[in-house]
Design a protein around this motif. Structure first.
Motif, PDB file in Angstrom:
ATOM      1  N   LEU A  37     -13.146   1.488  -5.635  1.00  0.00           N
ATOM      2  CA  LEU A  37     -12.324   1.261  -6.827  1.00  0.00           C
ATOM      3  C   LEU A  37     -11.180   2.266  -6.884  1.00  0.00           C
ATOM      4  O   LEU A  37     -10.042   1.911  -7.226  1.00  0.00           O
ATOM      5  N   ARG A  38     -11.455   3.516  -6.548  1.00  0.00           N
ATOM      6  CA  ARG A  38     -10.387   4.523  -6.544  1.00  0.00           C
ATOM      7  C   ARG A  38      -9.302   4.172  -5.525  1.00  0.00           C
ATOM      8  O   ARG A  38      -8.107   4.379  -5.773  1.00  0.00           O
ATOM      9  N   ILE A  39      -9.719   3.650  -4.385  1.00  0.00           N
ATOM     10  CA  ILE A  39      -8.741   3.243  -3.369  1.00  0.00           C
ATOM     11  C   ILE A  39      -7.861   2.117  -3.907  1.00  0.00           C
ATOM     12  O   ILE A  39      -6.630   2.134  -3.752  1.00  0.00           O
ATOM     13  N   MET A  40      -8.483   1.131  -4.569  1.00  0.00           N
ATOM     14  CA  MET A  40      -7.700   0.039  -5.144  1.00  0.00           C
ATOM     15  C   MET A  40      -6.739   0.544  -6.205  1.00  0.00           C
ATOM     16  O   MET A  40      -5.586   0.107  -6.277  1.00  0.00           O
ATOM     17  N   GLU A  41      -7.199   1.455  -7.053  1.00  0.00           N
ATOM     18  CA  GLU A  41      -6.330   1.993  -8.102  1.00  0.00           C
ATOM     19  C   GLU A  41      -5.143   2.747  -7.510  1.00  0.00           C
ATOM     20  O   GLU A  41      -4.073   2.801  -8.118  1.00  0.00           O
ATOM     21  N   SER A  42      -5.331   3.327  -6.315  1.00  0.00           N
ATOM     22  CA  SER A  42      -4.235   4.075  -5.687  1.00  0.00           C
ATOM     23  C   SER A  42      -3.146   3.153  -5.154  1.00  0.00           C
ATOM     24  O   SER A  42      -2.072   3.629  -4.773  1.00  0.00           O
ATOM     25  N   TRP A  43      -3.387   1.850  -5.103  1.00  0.00           N
ATOM     26  CA  TRP A  43      -2.380   0.909  -4.611  1.00  0.00           C
ATOM     27  C   TRP A  43      -1.337   0.567  -5.662  1.00  0.00           C
ATOM     28  O   TRP A  43      -0.267   0.057  -5.321  1.00  0.00           O
ATOM     29  N   ARG A  44      -1.618   0.810  -6.911  1.00  0.00           N
ATOM     30  CA  ARG A  44      -0.768   0.307  -7.990  1.00  0.00           C
ATOM     31  C   ARG A  44       0.683   0.783  -7.854  1.00  0.00           C
ATOM     32  O   ARG A  44       1.618  -0.038  -7.829  1.00  0.00           O
ATOM     33  N   LEU A  45       0.897   2.077  -7.778  1.00  0.00           N
ATOM     34  CA  LEU A  45       2.263   2.592  -7.727  1.00  0.00           C
ATOM     35  C   LEU A  45       3.000   2.178  -6.453  1.00  0.00           C
ATOM     36  O   LEU A  45       4.167   1.771  -6.525  1.00  0.00           O
ATOM     37  N   SER A  94      -5.530  -7.177 -15.244  1.00  0.00           N
ATOM     38  CA  SER A  94      -6.529  -8.223 -15.422  1.00  0.00           C
ATOM     39  C   SER A  94      -7.456  -8.301 -14.218  1.00  0.00           C
ATOM     40  O   SER A  94      -8.673  -8.483 -14.363  1.00  0.00           O
ATOM     41  N   ARG A  95      -6.900  -8.144 -13.042  1.00  0.00           N
ATOM     42  CA  ARG A  95      -7.704  -8.219 -11.814  1.00  0.00           C
ATOM     43  C   ARG A  95      -8.699  -7.066 -11.734  1.00  0.00           C
ATOM     44  O   ARG A  95      -9.882  -7.260 -11.443  1.00  0.00           O
ATOM     45  N   LEU A  96      -8.241  -5.849 -11.996  1.00  0.00           N
ATOM     46  CA  LEU A  96      -9.133  -4.696 -11.897  1.00  0.00           C
ATOM     47  C   LEU A  96     -10.219  -4.714 -12.975  1.00  0.00           C
ATOM     48  O   LEU A  96     -11.297  -4.159 -12.774  1.00  0.00           O
ATOM     49  N   SER A  97      -9.938  -5.335 -14.105  1.00  0.00           N
ATOM     50  CA  SER A  97     -10.956  -5.392 -15.160  1.00  0.00           C
ATOM     51  C   SER A  97     -12.188  -6.172 -14.715  1.00  0.00           C
ATOM     52  O   SER A  97     -13.279  -5.993 -15.266  1.00  0.00           O
ATOM     53  N   THR A 122       9.290  -1.414   3.774  1.00  0.00           N
ATOM     54  CA  THR A 122       9.866  -0.150   4.223  1.00  0.00           C
ATOM     55  C   THR A 122       9.053   0.381   5.395  1.00  0.00           C
ATOM     56  O   THR A 122       7.918  -0.039   5.624  1.00  0.00           O
ATOM     57  N   GLY A 123       9.632   1.319   6.111  1.00  0.00           N
ATOM     58  CA  GLY A 123       8.954   1.864   7.272  1.00  0.00           C
ATOM     59  C   GLY A 123       8.050   3.034   6.968  1.00  0.00           C
ATOM     60  O   GLY A 123       7.258   3.444   7.817  1.00  0.00           O
ATOM     61  N   HIS A 124       8.141   3.586   5.741  1.00  0.00           N
ATOM     62  CA  HIS A 124       7.322   4.754   5.430  1.00  0.00           C
ATOM     63  C   HIS A 124       5.915   4.349   5.008  1.00  0.00           C
ATOM     64  O   HIS A 124       5.643   3.181   4.717  1.00  0.00           O
ATOM     65  N   SER A 125       5.013   5.329   4.952  1.00  0.00           N
ATOM     66  CA  SER A 125       3.589   5.058   4.712  1.00  0.00           C
ATOM     67  C   SER A 125       3.252   4.831   3.253  1.00  0.00           C
ATOM     68  O   SER A 125       2.097   4.557   2.933  1.00  0.00           O
ATOM     69  N   TYR A 126       4.234   4.959   2.349  1.00  0.00           N
ATOM     70  CA  TYR A 126       3.938   4.777   0.937  1.00  0.00           C
ATOM     71  C   TYR A 126       4.241   3.360   0.457  1.00  0.00           C
ATOM     72  O   TYR A 126       4.172   3.066  -0.714  1.00  0.00           O
ATOM     73  N   GLY A 127       4.547   2.477   1.378  1.00  0.00           N
ATOM     74  CA  GLY A 127       4.838   1.101   0.999  1.00  0.00           C
ATOM     75  C   GLY A 127       3.606   0.225   1.112  1.00  0.00           C
ATOM     76  O   GLY A 127       2.487   0.626   0.768  1.00  0.00           O
ATOM     77  N   LEU A 128       3.797  -0.981   1.620  1.00  0.00           N
ATOM     78  CA  LEU A 128       2.687  -1.919   1.750  1.00  0.00           C
ATOM     79  C   LEU A 128       1.635  -1.443   2.747  1.00  0.00           C
ATOM     80  O   LEU A 128       0.489  -1.893   2.690  1.00  0.00           O
ATOM     81  N   SER A 129       2.021  -0.561   3.653  1.00  0.00           N
ATOM     82  CA  SER A 129       1.033  -0.044   4.607  1.00  0.00           C
ATOM     83  C   SER A 129      -0.061   0.753   3.910  1.00  0.00           C
ATOM     84  O   SER A 129      -1.146   0.941   4.465  1.00  0.00           O
ATOM     85  N   ARG A 130       0.214   1.206   2.682  1.00  0.00           N
ATOM     86  CA  ARG A 130      -0.819   1.904   1.906  1.00  0.00           C
ATOM     87  C   ARG A 130      -1.983   0.970   1.608  1.00  0.00           C
ATOM     88  O   ARG A 130      -3.143   1.382   1.576  1.00  0.00           O
ATOM     89  N   VAL A 131      -1.680  -0.311   1.405  1.00  0.00           N
ATOM     90  CA  VAL A 131      -2.728  -1.301   1.147  1.00  0.00           C
ATOM     91  C   VAL A 131      -3.572  -1.499   2.396  1.00  0.00           C
ATOM     92  O   VAL A 131      -4.813  -1.522   2.340  1.00  0.00           O
ATOM     93  N   LEU A 156      -2.438 -10.671  -3.446  1.00  0.00           N
ATOM     94  CA  LEU A 156      -1.190  -9.900  -3.483  1.00  0.00           C
ATOM     95  C   LEU A 156      -0.055 -10.647  -2.816  1.00  0.00           C
ATOM     96  O   LEU A 156       1.125 -10.374  -3.079  1.00  0.00           O
ATOM     97  N   GLY A 157      -0.392 -11.591  -1.955  1.00  0.00           N
ATOM     98  CA  GLY A 157       0.630 -12.387  -1.291  1.00  0.00           C
ATOM     99  C   GLY A 157       1.385 -13.320  -2.216  1.00  0.00           C
ATOM    100  O   GLY A 157       2.361 -13.950  -1.791  1.00  0.00           O
ATOM    101  N   ASP A 158       0.962 -13.431  -3.483  1.00  0.00           N
ATOM    102  CA  ASP A 158       1.685 -14.278  -4.436  1.00  0.00           C
ATOM    103  C   ASP A 158       2.970 -13.629  -4.938  1.00  0.00           C
ATOM    104  O   ASP A 158       3.766 -14.288  -5.614  1.00  0.00           O
TER     105      ASP A 158
END
Length: 335
Positions: A76-84, A103-106, A182-191, A174-176
């Motif tokens: 759950l913590r990993i999922m919450e870290s994806w938000r930003l 709504s999804r995390l609830s 971006t090429g950096h690690s803080y983008g979609l690669s975080r997921v 998330l594909g919706d």
């Protein structure tokens, strides 16, 4: 008075499904004590009955039971870290996404799906252990207690399996939305990296629980043969398939940016060729550099090393059997 009564109830309902078993106790302390108590109970039963499975099998079941709540909490913590990172990567308004995300995390705090998944795992595990003759020689209370160990581990494993399915389905959904890549690690690669960590957790716990069978009867692989292939397929295939929609979004963005940058390079080249000899070509070089940067953008939210790591971890329970088969084959070849 009414507010004071609702406080503890709200606190419990915001806990994950397995953590609610701790009641008013702190979940971490509760599950550590449960694990220690179960291991000590297995040692006591071995001392009293002489049944080897209580010292070879039950410790792995106890570890699986007590570790699953920690794994769910970490997931759950990993999922919450994806938000930003996801909000940062969105290509458009984020309000709709934030409403959907909350709504999804609830839903991770719901009861029914986790309960049903846990109950579904119990008869499957009991049947697998029965086929492996793990209950032979057990009678009365010994049989009942060992069945409780197996059932508890199977219930927690079912909850864990549903949890990983929930995470994978969330990534699929998330594909919706549309994103900037971006090429950096803080983008979609975080997921992708976070999802790999969730799957490594699931594979690690699957290995521990599966070891409860192979440690007691090293030459018997009925539980692995019965439960292993579906779990193996689920872990490896779902890791890849759930990221296909994100992959499609990333490819769409990269393609559109490549077309745009290629058009800009063509325009800058035409402009430079039409200019006076010796004119500055900085704009053309800048456009070409941007085209190269765009061409290097990732098309998947994970690195292929992550897929290899997840696959290797999922094969963990079969490593012992494969090694013994290889040793046996080599021995027979030597003869």
């Amino acid at each position: 008075m009414s507010m004071k009564k609702r406080g503890p109830q709200n606190s419990l309902t915001r806990r994950l499904f397995l953590d609610r078993a701790s009641g008013n106790l702190e979940p971490t302390r509760f599950w550590v004590l449960v694990g220690i108590a179960l291991i000590l109970l297995g040692a006591f039963l071995f001392h009293r009955t002489g049944q080897v499975l209580f010292i070879r099998s039950t410790p792995f079941l106890a570890i699986g039971i007590s570790s699953m709540p920690f794994a769910c909490r970490l997931g759950l913590r990993i999922m919450e870290s994806w938000r930003l990172p996801l909000i940062h990567a969105l290509d458009g308004e984020s309000t709709e996404f934030e409403k959907w995300w909350e709504s999804r995390l609830s839903r991770v705090y719901s009861t029914t799906p986790f309960l049903l998944a846990g109950l579904l795992g119990v008869p499957v595990a009991l049947a697998a252990f029965r086929l492996g003759a793990y209950f032979d020689g057990l009678h009365g209370s010994e049989l009942s207690i060992y069945c409780c160990f197996v059932s508890g581990a199977a219930f927690c494993a079912g909850v864990g399996m549903y949890s990983i399915i929930f995470v994978a389905h969330t990534v699929y959904l998330l594909g919706d939305f549309h994103y900037r890549v971006t090429g950096h690690s803080y983008g979609l690669s975080r997921v992708g990296s976070g999802l790999a960590h969730c799957y490594l957790l699931a594979a690690g716990l699957w290995t521990v629980i599966a070891a409860s069978g192979s440690a007691y009867r090293p030459g018997t692989y009925a539980p692995l043969a019965f439960i292993g292939p579906p779990s193996l397929i689920l872990i490896i295939a779902s890791f890849l398939l759930c990221q296909l929609p994100l992959h499609a979004r990333m490819v769409d963005f990269k393609r559109s940016q490549l077309f745009e940058n290629d058009r800009r390079v063509a325009e800058e080249r035409s402009r430079w060729l039409a200019s006076a000899p010796g004119s500055d070509c900085g704009s053309l070089e800048s456009a070409q550099e941007q085209l190269e940067v765009t061409n290097s953008l990732p098309e998947w939210p994970f690195h292929w090393q992550a897929l290899l790591g997840v696959s290797a971890a999922a094969l963990g329970p079969f490593a012992g059997g494969a090694a013994k088969m290889a040793i046996g084959a080599l021995s027979s070849f030597g003869k």
